[in-house]
Design a protein around this motif. Structure first.
Motif, PDB file in Angstrom:
ATOM      1  N   CYS A 233     100.349  13.256  37.066  1.00 31.57           N
ATOM      2  CA  CYS A 233     100.917  12.376  36.039  1.00 31.57           C
ATOM      3  C   CYS A 233      99.985  12.381  34.829  1.00 31.57           C
ATOM      4  CB  CYS A 233     101.052  10.954  36.588  1.00 31.57           C
ATOM      5  SG  CYS A 233     101.474   9.707  35.351  1.00 31.57           S
ATOM      6  N   CYS A 236      98.225   8.444  34.775  1.00 34.23           N
ATOM      7  CA  CYS A 236      97.357   7.914  35.832  1.00 34.23           C
ATOM      8  C   CYS A 236      96.627   9.023  36.574  1.00 34.23           C
ATOM      9  CB  CYS A 236      98.156   7.047  36.800  1.00 34.23           C
ATOM     10  SG  CYS A 236      99.285   7.994  37.833  1.00 34.23           S
ATOM     11  N   HIS A 266     104.903   9.553  35.901  1.00 34.50           N
ATOM     12  CA  HIS A 266     105.680   8.785  36.868  1.00 34.50           C
ATOM     13  C   HIS A 266     106.679   7.920  36.114  1.00 34.50           C
ATOM     14  CE1 HIS A 266     101.928   9.239  39.434  1.00 34.50           C
ATOM     15  NE2 HIS A 266     102.877   9.702  40.207  1.00 34.50           N
ATOM     16  N   CYS A 269     104.887   4.685  35.432  1.00 36.04           N
ATOM     17  CA  CYS A 269     103.936   4.728  34.304  1.00 36.04           C
ATOM     18  C   CYS A 269     104.693   4.727  32.978  1.00 36.04           C
ATOM     19  CB  CYS A 269     103.041   5.972  34.404  1.00 36.04           C
ATOM     20  SG  CYS A 269     101.832   5.880  35.742  1.00 36.04           S
TER      21      CYS A 269
HETATM   22 ZN   LIG Z   1     101.396   7.859  36.761  1.00 34.45          ZN
END
Ligand SMILES: [Zn+2]
Length: 362
Positions: A233, A236, A266, A269
């Motif tokens: 990702c 993150c 994600h 996110c």
């Molecule tokens: Zn993420």
């Protein structure tokens, strides 16, 4: 030479004039809305925040027209060309000519990036440019009884217009507002044409069709971005299987698809970040990503039919962070954590390349 930035009073006067153009102008086609959007976009990508004037080649407006109408040339409701339905009408009389210019390109080329690289491009760009010049360019600022020449005039440079002192700065400051106003009037104009009544039907996502992100293109970015991010990702850093394509500079701030602006993240996110600008550690990684993987991002963008303009995308980012800084905005770190934006973005984005000249005429 430094020119002073527009004062608060001048900014308010500017918005008042925009409002008058939209409410008192006569609209027989959607061209004037497109022209306003194009001017605002070009001011972001090429203008500066001081008050200096900006020369814009008319061909750059022609190019913007091809981009803005690209999606409108397919039958409504599909986003895919050969799936029935009809093309929305954008003129009170005969169909707007820009749509057939775009169609001549779409048919053999499919995507905008293929079109740009093809032998058809020069002709289409010439036609679109002539159309801008003949139709909206010298009519936009004309109201019934008077002319409001507050945006631009003919430039001493041949085949250019000149945005007057303060205009580019105002368009940059109020980009979101000007674009949303122009787009909502554009949408209402299309809805008001009787010929479109049967095409539109009772429930429809007209706004998404006209001005949204092209879904098919976004999907094509997934695989290459996953590659570039080594399966992680962007935000993150954790493993990513099915990610969402995220506009790093949020779509709500700059509603154009630029290849270098995309990251994969994600869904969670992406939703947490939402319309907030990413915090500086993310900005730094984004710049690094675009430097390290420029080739991969470019070819992914070309393949997805996006506008590919690395330096232009960085100018958009610099504009977005400058704007956020002036509003003392927060930036998104992770989960529900935000932090105030500090001046560090300036050194990350380097000197904003505001003086980069626009591509000169075709
Ligand atoms: Zn993420």
């Amino acid at each position: 030479m430094k020119t002073p930035a527009p004062t608060a009073d001048e900014q308010i006067a500017f918005l008042g004039q925009i409002e008058r153009l939209l409410s008192e102008g006569q609209f027989v086609a959607s061209y004037k809305y497109a022209l306003l959007v194009a001017l605002a976009d070009l001011a972001v990508r090429h203008g500066s925040d001081d008050g200096r004037s900006l020369d814009i080649p008319v061909s750059a407006l022609g190019e913007s027209f091809i981009e803005l109408y690209w999606r409108h040339a397919v039958p409504y409701g599909s986003g895919i060309s050969d799936s029935g339905g009809s093309v929305l009408v954008q003129n009170t009389g005969r169909q707007a000519a820009i749509l057939s210019v775009v169609n001549e390109l779409r048919r053999p080329c499919g995507t905008l990036s293929v079109a740009r690289a093809s032998s058809h491009w020069t002709t289409a760009l010439r036609e679109a440019t002539r159309l801008v010049e003949d139709m909206p360019l010298w009519k936009l600022q004309r109201l019934r009884g008077e002319t409001l020449q507050f945006l631009y005039s003919a430039s001493p440079m041949p085949d250019h217009i000149r945005l007057g002192p303060g205009v580019a700065a105002n368009l940059r400051r109020f980009h979101g507002l000007v674009v949303r106003l122009a787009q909502s009037e554009w949408l209402r104009f299309i809805q008001s044409l009787p010929a479109n009544a049967s095409i539109l039907g009772p429930t429809s996502d007209l706004e998404g069709f006209l001005f949204g992100s092209e879904r098919n293109s976004l999907l094509k970015m997934v695989e290459p971005l996953l590659d570039v991010q080594h399966g992680h990702c962007f935000y993150c850093g954790r493993d990513l299987r099915a990610g969402e394509v995220d506009h790093f500079i949020p779509w709500s701030r700059y509603p154009r698809d630029l290849a270098h602006n995309f990251v994969l993240a994600h869904g969670s996110c992406n939703r947490k970040k939402s319309n907030t600008l990413a915090a500086l550690p993310h900005l730094e990684r984004w710049m690094q990503r675009n430097a390290d993987y420029d080739d991969a991002v470019r070819s992914a963008g070309v393949n997805a039919g996006m506008v590919v303009d690395g330096p232009g995308t960085i100018r958009v980012a610099a504009w977005a962070y400058e704007h956020a800084a002036s509003l003392h905005a927060e930036t998104w770190l992770d989960s529900d954590r935000v932090e105030p934006l500090n001046d560090g973005w300036r050194s990350i984005l380097g000197r904003p390349h505001n003086e980069t000249p626009l591509p000169s005429s075709a």
